[in-house]
Design a protein around this motif. Sequence first.
Motif, short mmCIF file in Angstrom:
data_model
loop_
_atom_site.label_atom_id
_atom_site.label_comp_id
_atom_site.label_asym_id
_atom_site.label_seq_id
_atom_site.Cartn_x
_atom_site.Cartn_y
_atom_site.Cartn_z
N UNK A 447 13.28 13.72 -20.63
CA UNK A 447 13.79 15.03 -20.23
C UNK A 447 12.64 15.93 -19.77
N UNK A 448 12.87 16.65 -18.67
CA UNK A 448 11.89 17.60 -18.13
C UNK A 448 12.64 18.88 -17.77
N UNK A 449 12.80 19.77 -18.74
CA UNK A 449 13.67 20.93 -18.53
C UNK A 449 13.04 22.10 -17.76
N UNK A 457 9.29 20.74 -8.63
CA UNK A 457 8.74 19.76 -9.56
C UNK A 457 9.16 20.12 -10.99
N UNK A 458 9.45 19.11 -11.82
CA UNK A 458 9.90 19.34 -13.20
C UNK A 458 8.84 18.90 -14.21
N UNK A 465 4.00 23.49 -16.82
CA UNK A 465 4.57 24.15 -15.65
C UNK A 465 3.75 25.40 -15.28
N UNK A 466 3.29 26.16 -16.29
CA UNK A 466 2.49 27.37 -16.04
C UNK A 466 1.18 27.02 -15.34
N UNK A 471 -1.47 26.74 -9.09
CA UNK A 471 -1.87 26.08 -7.85
C UNK A 471 -1.18 26.72 -6.63
N UNK A 472 0.06 27.17 -6.84
CA UNK A 472 0.77 27.84 -5.75
C UNK A 472 0.21 29.21 -5.46
#
Length: 474
Positions: A447-449, A457-458, A465-466, A471-472
């Motif tokens: 699972x990648x919530x 991207x998950x 994720x943070x 990078x963006x």
Amino acid sequence: MLTQCDDCGKKAANLAIHMRTHTEEKRFECNVCNKKFATNAKREVHLRIHTGEKPFDCTMCDKKFSQRGNLKKHFRIHTGKNLFECNVCNKKFATKSIREVHLRIHTGEKPFDCTTCDKKFSQRVHLQIHFRTHTGEKPFGCTLCDKKFTTSGKLHSHVRTHTGEKPFQCGVCSKSFSRGEHLRIHERSHTGEKPYACTLCDKKFSVPSSLKTHNRIHTGQRPFECDLCNKKFSASCHLRVHRLTHTGEKAFECTLCDKKFVTGVSLRVHLRIHTGEKRYDCALCDKKFAHSSGLRTHLRVHTGEQHYKHECSVCNKKCQTSSNLRAHIRTHTGEKSFECSVCNKKFGESVQLKNHFRTHTGEKPFECVVCNKKFSRSSYLLKHQRAHSGERPYECTECDYKCSEAHGLVVHLRTHTREKPYECVVCNKKFAQTSNLRTHQRTHTGEKPYKCTECGKTFAHQGSMKVHLRRHSL
């Protein structure tokens, strides 16, 4: 002209009326309570008990009397003449007979026996009143409603519920009362007097009824039984409150959040959530509490006392109250009897359902008085308020760590004990926190919530994720 009685030698203006004291003839009957009298004059005086009429006024004070003789006796209090003094406490009385009755307080003499229950009394009038508890007689009827009473005093007090009269005023705070005994009890709130002491412990009380209720703690007596579930209580007020749990009636509503309560006391305690008032100070540290129960629980931190007397038969966990134990047992049985009417989700406790329901309504009744932020639960507001106050009431006994939440301290203590109570059912790895276990389980489930809003991207972890989002932003 006076005529002498041949039986007793007394002289009387009307010998025929006097003779009735010997024959016990009583031809004049009260049309209210059917009591009979030897003369019409005595019946007329008696009727004033029912009507409340008191035609004889004291010119020295505002007291009134139904009989001229009682006024004369009372007047001696003002003049100081012909008073009869008690040789034990020096108290003075208007008549010798009243002094004799008073002396029984010192001697403990109770010469008047009830023939039904063997109870004894120091005064005949008290026996007469008591006897009505056996006969059910209530001779004093209210003319404004159908209620009846065993004594004229109770009738007079009751009539004030219709008139709203409160003739007894406190000299300290000017609060008025409908009964003299209520004023005397109230005055003790100013003086701090507690004349009724428990003989088994050091506790004292301002009223005898409180002592009587307290004594049941020692005896275990619970005389008040619910006729619906047979639960028993030591005080009648506790039974009255309990009955409302069957009817569901909650007459006391909070004007700030519309929450309703069974008792006015519960409402007043609840309002402290909104005001932030904490009136209970710990004498051993600087902590304050909104509820007296919170202070009592906190004091055990200082005394080391444990007060968990309700033990779970499954895991031996101890709880402070029987209701807490019942809620805990549901964690073993899996019972969830409280169902959400919107999404059918079930809960083990009614309070959990109430809190959950606000996720559907969006209701946030608990508002911070500092920044006006609103919360769905009072506990969330309490935690938030500590962000303003900087308060960290939960201290670690092993190190200098402090935190604002009880759960945070529980988790921290595991760093000292090395306890890891949460185990993965797949690989048996153990964790100190449930959140760490949930994150770990994603390695098994895949699972990648957490999803990046920029590229889709998950991620299994929020932290990952943070890092990715930076990078963006470059």
